[in-house]
Design a protein around this motif. Structure first.
Motif, PDB file in Angstrom:
ATOM      1  N   ILE A 263     -61.039  12.448   2.299  1.00  0.00           N
ATOM      2  CA  ILE A 263     -60.731  11.384   2.489  1.00  0.00           C
ATOM      3  C   ILE A 263     -59.702  11.795   0.920  1.00  0.00           C
ATOM      4  O   ILE A 263     -58.628  11.079   0.793  1.00  0.00           O
ATOM      5  N   SER A 264     -59.783  12.196   0.128  1.00  0.00           N
ATOM      6  CA  SER A 264     -59.308  12.350  -1.465  1.00  0.00           C
ATOM      7  C   SER A 264     -58.097  13.187  -0.986  1.00  0.00           C
ATOM      8  O   SER A 264     -57.240  12.959  -2.194  1.00  0.00           O
ATOM      9  N   GLU A 265     -57.848  14.321  -0.111  1.00  0.00           N
ATOM     10  CA  GLU A 265     -56.772  14.742  -0.044  1.00  0.00           C
ATOM     11  C   GLU A 265     -55.672  13.963   0.855  1.00  0.00           C
ATOM     12  O   GLU A 265     -54.749  14.694   1.418  1.00  0.00           O
ATOM     13  N   GLY A 266     -56.197  12.374   1.322  1.00  0.00           N
ATOM     14  CA  GLY A 266     -55.552  12.348   1.965  1.00  0.00           C
ATOM     15  C   GLY A 266     -55.589  12.172   3.938  1.00  0.00           C
ATOM     16  O   GLY A 266     -55.071  12.049   4.252  1.00  0.00           O
ATOM     17  N   GLU A 267     -56.581  13.179   3.702  1.00  0.00           N
ATOM     18  CA  GLU A 267     -57.107  13.632   4.984  1.00  0.00           C
ATOM     19  C   GLU A 267     -57.836  12.536   6.320  1.00  0.00           C
ATOM     20  O   GLU A 267     -59.149  13.016   5.979  1.00  0.00           O
ATOM     21  N   VAL A 268     -57.286  11.817   6.544  1.00  0.00           N
ATOM     22  CA  VAL A 268     -58.848  10.955   6.811  1.00  0.00           C
ATOM     23  C   VAL A 268     -58.868  10.703   8.253  1.00  0.00           C
ATOM     24  O   VAL A 268     -60.242  11.141   8.651  1.00  0.00           O
ATOM     25  N   PHE A 269     -58.183  10.759   9.711  1.00  0.00           N
ATOM     26  CA  PHE A 269     -58.242  10.886  10.499  1.00  0.00           C
ATOM     27  C   PHE A 269     -57.866  11.684  11.625  1.00  0.00           C
ATOM     28  O   PHE A 269     -56.797  12.084  12.153  1.00  0.00           O
ATOM     29  N   ILE A 270     -58.507  12.900  10.352  1.00  0.00           N
ATOM     30  CA  ILE A 270     -58.732  14.112  11.141  1.00  0.00           C
ATOM     31  C   ILE A 270     -59.847  14.773  11.506  1.00  0.00           C
ATOM     32  O   ILE A 270     -60.892  14.669  11.956  1.00  0.00           O
TER      33      ILE A 270
ATOM     34  N   LYS B 275     -68.350   7.579  13.924  1.00  0.00           N
ATOM     35  CA  LYS B 275     -68.003   8.493  14.585  1.00  0.00           C
ATOM     36  C   LYS B 275     -67.059   8.090  15.770  1.00  0.00           C
ATOM     37  O   LYS B 275     -65.878   9.087  15.802  1.00  0.00           O
ATOM     38  N   ASN B 276     -67.505   7.943  16.589  1.00  0.00           N
ATOM     39  CA  ASN B 276     -66.836   8.190  17.981  1.00  0.00           C
ATOM     40  C   ASN B 276     -65.409   6.487  17.585  1.00  0.00           C
ATOM     41  O   ASN B 276     -64.313   6.614  17.791  1.00  0.00           O
ATOM     42  N   VAL B 277     -65.278   6.032  16.555  1.00  0.00           N
ATOM     43  CA  VAL B 277     -64.004   5.187  15.764  1.00  0.00           C
ATOM     44  C   VAL B 277     -63.380   6.482  15.895  1.00  0.00           C
ATOM     45  O   VAL B 277     -61.691   6.333  15.845  1.00  0.00           O
ATOM     46  N   PHE B 278     -63.752   6.863  14.596  1.00  0.00           N
ATOM     47  CA  PHE B 278     -62.617   8.661  13.781  1.00  0.00           C
ATOM     48  C   PHE B 278     -62.635   8.733  14.945  1.00  0.00           C
ATOM     49  O   PHE B 278     -61.325   9.361  15.399  1.00  0.00           O
ATOM     50  N   ALA B 279     -62.994   9.474  16.006  1.00  0.00           N
ATOM     51  CA  ALA B 279     -62.756  10.186  17.474  1.00  0.00           C
ATOM     52  C   ALA B 279     -61.151   9.295  17.567  1.00  0.00           C
ATOM     53  O   ALA B 279     -60.535   9.782  18.284  1.00  0.00           O
ATOM     54  N   GLU B 280     -61.419   8.154  18.113  1.00  0.00           N
ATOM     55  CA  GLU B 280     -60.089   7.729  19.244  1.00  0.00           C
ATOM     56  C   GLU B 280     -59.411   7.373  18.020  1.00  0.00           C
ATOM     57  O   GLU B 280     -58.338   7.140  18.433  1.00  0.00           O
ATOM     58  N   ALA B 281     -59.681   7.123  16.944  1.00  0.00           N
ATOM     59  CA  ALA B 281     -58.927   7.108  15.198  1.00  0.00           C
ATOM     60  C   ALA B 281     -58.030   7.705  15.645  1.00  0.00           C
ATOM     61  O   ALA B 281     -56.809   8.315  15.011  1.00  0.00           O
ATOM     62  N   VAL B 282     -58.657   9.225  15.342  1.00  0.00           N
ATOM     63  CA  VAL B 282     -57.735  10.508  15.692  1.00  0.00           C
ATOM     64  C   VAL B 282     -56.842  11.128  17.122  1.00  0.00           C
ATOM     65  O   VAL B 282     -55.695  11.577  16.742  1.00  0.00           O
ATOM     66  N   ARG B 283     -58.007  10.188  18.418  1.00  0.00           N
ATOM     67  CA  ARG B 283     -56.162  10.491  18.765  1.00  0.00           C
ATOM     68  C   ARG B 283     -55.642  10.082  19.169  1.00  0.00           C
ATOM     69  O   ARG B 283     -54.237  10.323  19.544  1.00  0.00           O
ATOM     70  N   LEU B 284     -55.784   8.831  18.762  1.00  0.00           N
ATOM     71  CA  LEU B 284     -54.077   7.861  18.839  1.00  0.00           C
ATOM     72  C   LEU B 284     -53.974   8.157  18.036  1.00  0.00           C
ATOM     73  O   LEU B 284     -52.360   8.220  17.876  1.00  0.00           O
ATOM     74  N   LYS B 285     -53.828   8.806  16.828  1.00  0.00           N
ATOM     75  CA  LYS B 285     -53.004   9.549  15.487  1.00  0.00           C
ATOM     76  C   LYS B 285     -52.572  10.238  15.478  1.00  0.00           C
ATOM     77  O   LYS B 285     -50.877  10.382  15.615  1.00  0.00           O
ATOM     78  N   ASP B 286     -52.986  11.695  17.207  1.00  0.00           N
ATOM     79  CA  ASP B 286     -52.210  12.620  17.812  1.00  0.00           C
ATOM     80  C   ASP B 286     -51.448  12.164  18.620  1.00  0.00           C
ATOM     81  O   ASP B 286     -50.082  12.517  18.846  1.00  0.00           O
ATOM     82  N   GLU B 287     -51.642  11.648  19.202  1.00  0.00           N
ATOM     83  CA  GLU B 287     -50.435  10.809  20.302  1.00  0.00           C
ATOM     84  C   GLU B 287     -49.532  10.608  19.647  1.00  0.00           C
ATOM     85  O   GLU B 287     -48.274  10.329  20.071  1.00  0.00           O
ATOM     86  N   ASN B 288     -50.028   9.116  18.483  1.00  0.00           N
ATOM     87  CA  ASN B 288     -48.625   8.716  17.764  1.00  0.00           C
ATOM     88  C   ASN B 288     -47.505   9.521  17.037  1.00  0.00           C
ATOM     89  O   ASN B 288     -46.385  10.120  16.939  1.00  0.00           O
ATOM     90  N   ASP B 289     -48.879  11.027  16.474  1.00  0.00           N
ATOM     91  CA  ASP B 289     -47.689  12.015  15.497  1.00  0.00           C
ATOM     92  C   ASP B 289     -46.660  12.749  17.091  1.00  0.00           C
ATOM     93  O   ASP B 289     -45.565  12.884  16.725  1.00  0.00           O
ATOM     94  N   TYR B 290     -46.965  13.103  18.175  1.00  0.00           N
ATOM     95  CA  TYR B 290     -46.261  13.914  19.690  1.00  0.00           C
ATOM     96  C   TYR B 290     -45.207  12.428  19.932  1.00  0.00           C
ATOM     97  O   TYR B 290     -44.511  12.805  20.566  1.00  0.00           O
ATOM     98  N   THR B 291     -45.300  11.397  19.299  1.00  0.00           N
ATOM     99  CA  THR B 291     -44.101   9.827  19.998  1.00  0.00           C
ATOM    100  C   THR B 291     -42.874  10.414  19.064  1.00  0.00           C
ATOM    101  O   THR B 291     -42.931  10.132  18.435  1.00  0.00           O
ATOM    102  N   ILE B 292     -42.344  10.038  20.452  1.00  0.00           N
ATOM    103  CA  ILE B 292     -39.879   9.920  19.809  1.00  0.00           C
ATOM    104  C   ILE B 292     -40.207   9.173  19.508  1.00  0.00           C
ATOM    105  O   ILE B 292     -40.016   7.815  20.459  1.00  0.00           O
TER     106      ILE B 292
END
Length: 150
Positions: A77-84, A133-150
């Motif tokens: 978190i201190s390194e800015g890596e939250v939803f990983i 943990k389930n909320v974070f997992a969903e956030a990671v999924r949404l973040k990954d999906e958003n990162d690959y969307t152009i």
């Protein structure tokens, strides 16, 4: 006082270090602490010294693992890596540590009933961590999906 994310993470890291020291102190001082407890409550606890030590040292393993996991989570978190994905794994580890400690306390309640309260609290915290943990997992999924969307 101006409170911000960095100060909050530093305070959390300080608290984790403090609890690491307390855990080490309890593990080192457990024989003395339980002899004192048994001496004060002779009738209820006579002959249960070894059971207290086994419970304490068994519960210390998931407690130490949880403190290490909290440290890693705070570092991320201190390194800015939250939803990983690593943070999801850490939260999963934390929930299992709480559940394991709760089970140790549940069995320990067979010889000392107050452990039942600790067991219920640990199981409840483990449940909350599973939800987070389930909320974070969903956030990671949404973040990954958003990162690959152009």
């Amino acid at each position: 006082m101006n409170w911000n994310k960095d100060k909050s993470v530093k305070l959390s890291k300080f608290c984790v270090c403090l609890f690491m020291l307390i855990l080490a102190g309890v593990c080192i001082g457990a024989p003395w602490l339980f002899r004192l407890l048994i001496r004060l409550r002779v009738q209820d606890l006579a002959g249960k010294f070894e059971l207290f030590l086994v419970s304490t040292y068994t519960a210390a393993v998931p407690a130490a693992a949880a403190l290490y996991g909290l440290w890693r989570l705070l570092r991320n978190i201190s390194e800015g890596e939250v939803f990983i994905p690593e943070n999801v794994s850490i939260l999963r580890l934390l929930s299992w540590c709480c559940i394991a400690a709760g089970l140790v306390c549940l069995f320990s309640a067979l010889y000392y009933m107050p452990f039942l309260i600790v067991s219920a609290a640990a199981a409840f915290v483990g449940l909350i961590l599973r939800v987070v943990k389930n909320v974070f997992a969903e956030a990671v999924r949404l973040k990954d999906e958003n990162d690959y969307t152009i």
